[in-house]
Design an enzyme around this catalytic site. Structure first.
Site, PDB file in Angstrom:
ATOM      1  N   GLN A 103       0.855  -1.205   0.000  1.00 44.81           N
ATOM      2  CA  GLN A 103       0.000   0.000   0.000  1.00 44.81           C
ATOM      3  C   GLN A 103       0.886   1.249   0.000  1.00 44.81           C
ATOM      4  OE1 GLN A 103      -3.578  -0.741   2.889  1.00 44.81           O
ATOM      5  NE2 GLN A 103      -1.787  -1.864   3.672  1.00 44.81           N
ATOM      6  N   ASN A 104       2.178   1.040   0.182  1.00 43.77           N
ATOM      7  CA  ASN A 104       3.105   2.157   0.336  1.00 43.77           C
ATOM      8  C   ASN A 104       3.487   2.753  -1.023  1.00 43.77           C
ATOM      9  OD1 ASN A 104       2.958   1.449   3.003  1.00 43.77           O
ATOM     10  ND2 ASN A 104       4.928   0.376   3.020  1.00 43.77           N
ATOM     11  N   ASP A 106       6.366   4.758  -1.196  1.00 41.79           N
ATOM     12  CA  ASP A 106       7.702   5.324  -0.947  1.00 41.79           C
ATOM     13  C   ASP A 106       8.821   4.691  -1.770  1.00 41.79           C
ATOM     14  OD1 ASP A 106       7.526   3.661   2.297  1.00 41.79           O
ATOM     15  OD2 ASP A 106       8.182   2.836   0.366  1.00 41.79           O
ATOM     16  N   HIS A 123      -1.449   1.642  -4.208  1.00 42.88           N
ATOM     17  CA  HIS A 123      -1.772   3.065  -4.051  1.00 42.88           C
ATOM     18  C   HIS A 123      -0.809   3.957  -4.798  1.00 42.88           C
ATOM     19  CE1 HIS A 123      -3.932   1.834  -0.077  1.00 42.88           C
ATOM     20  NE2 HIS A 123      -4.611   1.497  -1.153  1.00 42.88           N
ATOM     21  N   CYS A 131       1.123  14.973 -15.953  1.00 38.39           N
ATOM     22  CA  CYS A 131       0.081  15.961 -16.214  1.00 38.39           C
ATOM     23  C   CYS A 131      -1.230  15.214 -16.484  1.00 38.39           C
ATOM     24  CB  CYS A 131       0.451  16.801 -17.443  1.00 38.39           C
ATOM     25  SG  CYS A 131      -0.925  17.852 -17.987  1.00 38.39           S
ATOM     26  N   CYS A 159       1.423  22.007 -21.290  1.00 34.54           N
ATOM     27  CA  CYS A 159       0.057  22.433 -21.648  1.00 34.54           C
ATOM     28  C   CYS A 159      -0.651  23.219 -20.545  1.00 34.54           C
ATOM     29  CB  CYS A 159      -0.779  21.196 -22.005  1.00 34.54           C
ATOM     30  SG  CYS A 159      -1.266  20.233 -20.561  1.00 34.54           S
ATOM     31  N   GLY A 196       2.943  -4.666   8.949  1.00 30.82           N
ATOM     32  CA  GLY A 196       2.820  -3.227   9.180  1.00 30.82           C
ATOM     33  C   GLY A 196       1.637  -2.563   8.513  1.00 30.82           C
ATOM     34  N   SER A 198      -2.681  -1.567   9.269  1.00 26.33           N
ATOM     35  CA  SER A 198      -3.840  -1.601  10.185  1.00 26.33           C
ATOM     36  C   SER A 198      -4.997  -2.353   9.537  1.00 26.33           C
ATOM     37  CB  SER A 198      -4.272  -0.160  10.514  1.00 26.33           C
ATOM     38  OG  SER A 198      -4.607   0.525   9.302  1.00 26.33           O
TER      39      SER A 198
END
Ligand code: APR
Length: 255
Positions: A103-104, A106, A123, A131, A159, A196, A198
């Site tokens: 879900q990270n 990073d 995610h 853009c 643009c 890690g 929830s």
């Protein structure tokens, strides 16, 4: 009763298609705050403001988003993979990882050495942007330079369109294919290790349920309780780095 580290190592030893599923808790030891622990991101910002509708629909929404992003991105940018990321990469190197569903945003699994094709990002990824009008790609580093140079709301150099990182905001469609692929891999897994998270944000939090329903052994490693602890075959309360390191060390001794 064998200890949980040993049981998890044995599950991984015998697994054909082990899947690891991570949340923000796998990156806190790299200095990146999670969302729902005390002091986490949602203690400091209101998630109701961080919606796709607000960002795309209003300049105020975009200004707020970039004000937060300008200060939070450097933390992510200078973060290094921690022992939990490195242990997951070690599972891959030991031939004990079908994929890592995360879900990270990073990019730390990739920086820890996991090949791109082994990482399914539900995610999105915060290091890339584009853009929304002409799809021109931008690196988030480039945008950070604009922000540090005083730009309040980055727009497309080509643009003039809205520029947005490849991270999913509440109410935004998930990356095409990622959810379906993650669900397929969860249903095909025979061991599913949550690290890690929830497990309160959907559809991501359905993944351990898909795995369990398909007959996989479910392991949950987390600092606090999750709604699925009772369904876990192994539940370990502890720090991701220490626990994942211990599991991989035990697995290596069993191989
Ligand atoms: N080791 C183990 N668990 C940890 C650690 C650690 N070092 N640090 C934190 N945790 C646990 C916390 O106890 C918490 O239960 O990790 C969990 C992180 O939960 P959240 O902050 O809710 O993060 P996550 O589950 O990834 O959130 C899912 O919510 O806001 C959205 O898009 C965002 O991807 C995110 C999604």
């Amino acid at each position: 009763m064998t200890d949980p580290i040993e049981r998890t190592a044995r599950f991984l030893l015998e697994a054909e298609r082990p899947v690891v599923f991570t949340g923000a808790g796998v990156s806190t030891e790299s200095g990146i705050p999670d969302f729902r622990s005390p002091g986490g991101v949602w203690d400091r910002f209101d998630p109701r403001e961080m919606t796709y509708k607000n960002f795309v629909g209003t300049e105020t929404g975009r200004r707020k988003y970039w004000e937060i992003g300008r200060h939070s991105y450097p933390l992510m940018r200078k973060a290094e993979p921690n022992r939990a990321h490195l242990a997951i990469t070690e599972l891959h190197r030991l031939g004990r990882l079908d994929c890592c569903i995360t879900q990270n945003v990073d990019n730390l699994h990739q920086r820890a050495g996991l090949p791109e094709e082994k990482v399914i990002e539900l995610h999105g990824n915060a290091t890339r942007a584009r853009c929304l009008a002409c799809e021109r790609p931008y690196s988030r580093d480039e945008i950070q330079e604009w922000l540090d140079g005083g730009v309040e709301i980055p727009t497309c150099a080509e643009c003039g369109g809205i520029v947005k990182p490849h991270t999913i905001l509440f109410g935004e469609p998930m990356p095409p294919g990622a959810t379906e692929e993650a669900e397929r891999r969860a249903r095909a897994s025979d061991v599913f290790v949550v690290v890690g998270s929830s497990l309160v944000v959907y559809p991501a939090a359905y993944m351990p349920v898909h795995a369990k329903h398909a007959g996989a052994a479910l392991v949950i490693i987390n600092l606090s309780r999750t709604p699925y602890d009772a369904q876990a075959d192994v539940q370990i309360t502890g720090k991701a780095g220490e626990i994942m390191h211990a599991i991989v060390r035990r697995l290596r001794s069993l191989q």
